[in-house]
Design a protein around this motif. Structure first.
Motif, short mmCIF file in Angstrom:
data_model
loop_
_atom_site.label_atom_id
_atom_site.label_comp_id
_atom_site.label_asym_id
_atom_site.label_seq_id
_atom_site.Cartn_x
_atom_site.Cartn_y
_atom_site.Cartn_z
N PRO A 162 0.76 -1.19 -0.08
CA PRO A 162 -0.03 -0.01 0.08
C PRO A 162 0.70 1.35 0.02
N MET A 163 0.32 2.31 -0.48
CA MET A 163 0.81 3.70 -0.51
C MET A 163 -0.30 4.69 -0.31
N VAL A 164 -0.01 5.85 0.17
CA VAL A 164 -1.31 6.87 0.44
C VAL A 164 -0.76 8.05 -0.30
N VAL A 165 -1.42 8.63 -1.02
CA VAL A 165 -0.89 9.90 -1.76
C VAL A 165 -2.24 11.05 -1.34
N LEU A 166 -1.70 11.85 -0.99
CA LEU A 166 -2.40 13.15 -0.33
C LEU A 166 -2.48 13.92 -1.55
N THR A 167 -3.64 14.06 -2.42
CA THR A 167 -3.72 14.98 -3.66
C THR A 167 -4.26 16.41 -3.02
N LYS A 168 -3.87 17.23 -4.16
CA LYS A 168 -4.35 18.73 -3.85
C LYS A 168 -3.69 19.41 -2.87
N GLN A 183 -12.06 7.71 -3.36
CA GLN A 183 -13.29 7.98 -3.61
C GLN A 183 -13.49 8.89 -4.93
N SER A 184 -14.56 9.23 -5.38
CA SER A 184 -14.95 9.94 -6.49
C SER A 184 -14.64 11.46 -6.12
N GLY A 185 -13.99 12.31 -6.72
CA GLY A 185 -13.55 13.48 -6.46
C GLY A 185 -11.97 13.49 -5.83
N ALA A 186 -11.45 12.40 -5.46
CA ALA A 186 -10.15 12.41 -4.82
C ALA A 186 -8.89 12.93 -5.82
N GLY A 187 -9.28 12.99 -7.00
CA GLY A 187 -8.21 13.36 -7.87
C GLY A 187 -7.35 12.52 -8.68
N LYS A 188 -8.09 11.29 -8.76
CA LYS A 188 -7.16 10.18 -9.30
C LYS A 188 -7.19 10.30 -10.93
N SER A 189 -7.88 10.80 -11.54
CA SER A 189 -7.89 10.92 -13.10
C SER A 189 -6.86 12.23 -13.44
N THR A 190 -7.14 13.14 -12.61
CA THR A 190 -6.13 14.27 -12.85
C THR A 190 -4.76 13.95 -12.56
#
Length: 367
Positions: A148-154, A208-215
């Motif tokens: 696992p890895m956690v990426v804090l986006t934005k 979750q949706s809105g987490a910025g995955k696609s960006t």
């Protein structure tokens, strides 16, 4: 064919190696082509093969067990060129699989991605941190067999370094043994570090949706491969930009599987995953006076002592208990389902046995 030949194989960039080559050998003898599933859509899938991406029907790999249904990341044996239509004939055994429980009451698992090495959980800093939800993702990630890895986006939305530091610390407390990285697709912050981690093996991007995955996927790819929608200001949630699970090649190496936003993160047979997600509690429990300590009010409880001295947040223990209870309930429901299936199979065999006996004896004559 040895490892040198597999490293020069046309599918090496997609993760093909000597192990997959050995697994595929019986299918090669039948004239089938190896390939990796890059997308599944309406009973068909796109498979990248040594001769390019082909569209193949999944009719022969649709078992009753949803855990065995073809999934993005699977390695498959497909019909050679000239076959029309082309079919996926079989799937190679999975090395790892990220599985959650479905929202149905049938206690079934759903595979979100197969054969992944890194499970990257994207968490948006644009909304309040939900550490409980993150812990669920991490339990499933550990259970999958991936790292696992956690990426804090934005991260650009948190300009104050001290505030960002506190947020990172909170997440690190909820993710022992897991690398936590703050990134910004807008400024490029942290993308070089993330790219280096993902440059080997296959990674699945979850959240979750809105987490910025696609960006984030687009930033890593250096192109607009995934469509992006705006996030609602009211709740910080986005529409489901990504509707399928897509396997994408990263420009500097590595494979990324982007997934749709996951609303429900139900556990699925994740006892070991929960133990790893709460490894500090498991370690403390080893020091308790009683081996069956419930960490409630027992004397000599090392877990309660850690809460008393502030080294273990009480929220962590509450979350640990909650996930263990949920996993136990799911296991009980699953056992009930298996027992019901066994009873049904037994009755079917009984009926078939009676039918065969009657055929053997012939029709009963009336007196």
């Amino acid at each position: 064919m040895g490892s040198s030949s597999s490293s020069s194989h046309p599918l090496a960039a997609y993760g093909w190696d000597g192990g997959w080559e050995a697994e595929f050998a019986p299918h090669a003898e039948q004239g089938l082509l190896p390939g990796r599933v890059v997308r599944v859509d309406r009973g068909q899938c796109d498979v990248v093969t040594p001769t390019g991406v082909v569209r193949a029907d999944t009719e022969f790999v649709v078992p009753r067990d949803p855990m065995k249904v073809v999934c993005t990341g699977d390695w498959a044996a497909v019909d050679p060129e000239g076959s029309d239509p082309r079919y996926v004939r079989t799937l190679l055994p999975r090395r790892t699989a990220f599985v959650r429980s479905t929202s149905s009451k049938r206690s079934e698992g759903q595979v979100l991605a197969a054969n992944v090495d890194h499970a990257v959980v994207a968490v948006s800093l644009a909304v309040e941190l939900d550490l409980g939800r993150l812990e669920r993702f991490l339990a499933l990630a550990w259970e999958s067999g991936a790292q696992p890895m956690v990426v804090l986006t934005k991260a650009d939305l948190v300009p104050d370094p001290e505030t960002l530091g506190h947020l990172l610390a909170d997440v690190e407390t909820a993710a022992p043994g897991v690398q936590v990285l703050a990134v910004s697709s807008a400024t490029g912050e942290g993308l070089d570090v993330l790219g280096a981690v993902l440059s080997s093996g296959t990674s699945v991007l979850l959240g979750q949706s809105g987490a910025g995955k696609s960006t984030l996927a687009n930033a890593l790819l250096g192109e607009t491969a995934q469509q992006v929608h705006e996030v609602r200001d009211a709740d910080g949630k986005g529409r489901h930009t990504t509707t399928t699970r897509d396997l994408l090649r990263l420009p500097w190496g590595g494979i990324l599987i982007d997934t749709p936003g996951v609303r429900g993160v139900g556990l699925w047979d994740a006892e070991e995953g929960v133990a790893q997600a709460f490894s500090e509690i498991e370690a403390l429990a080893e020091e308790c006076r009683f081996h069956d300590c419930a960490h409630q009010s027992e004397p000599g409880c090392a877990v309660l002592a850690a809460i008393e001295d502030g080294t273990l947040p009480e929220r962590r223990l509450d979350s640990y208990r909650k996930l263990l209870r949920e996993n136990e309930r799911l296991a009980a429901r699953t056992d009930d389902r298996l027992r019901a299936e066994l009873r049904r199979t037994f009755k079917q065999r009984q009926a078939l046995g009676r039918h065969m006996m009657e055929r053997k004896r012939g029709p009963m004559r009336k007196p």
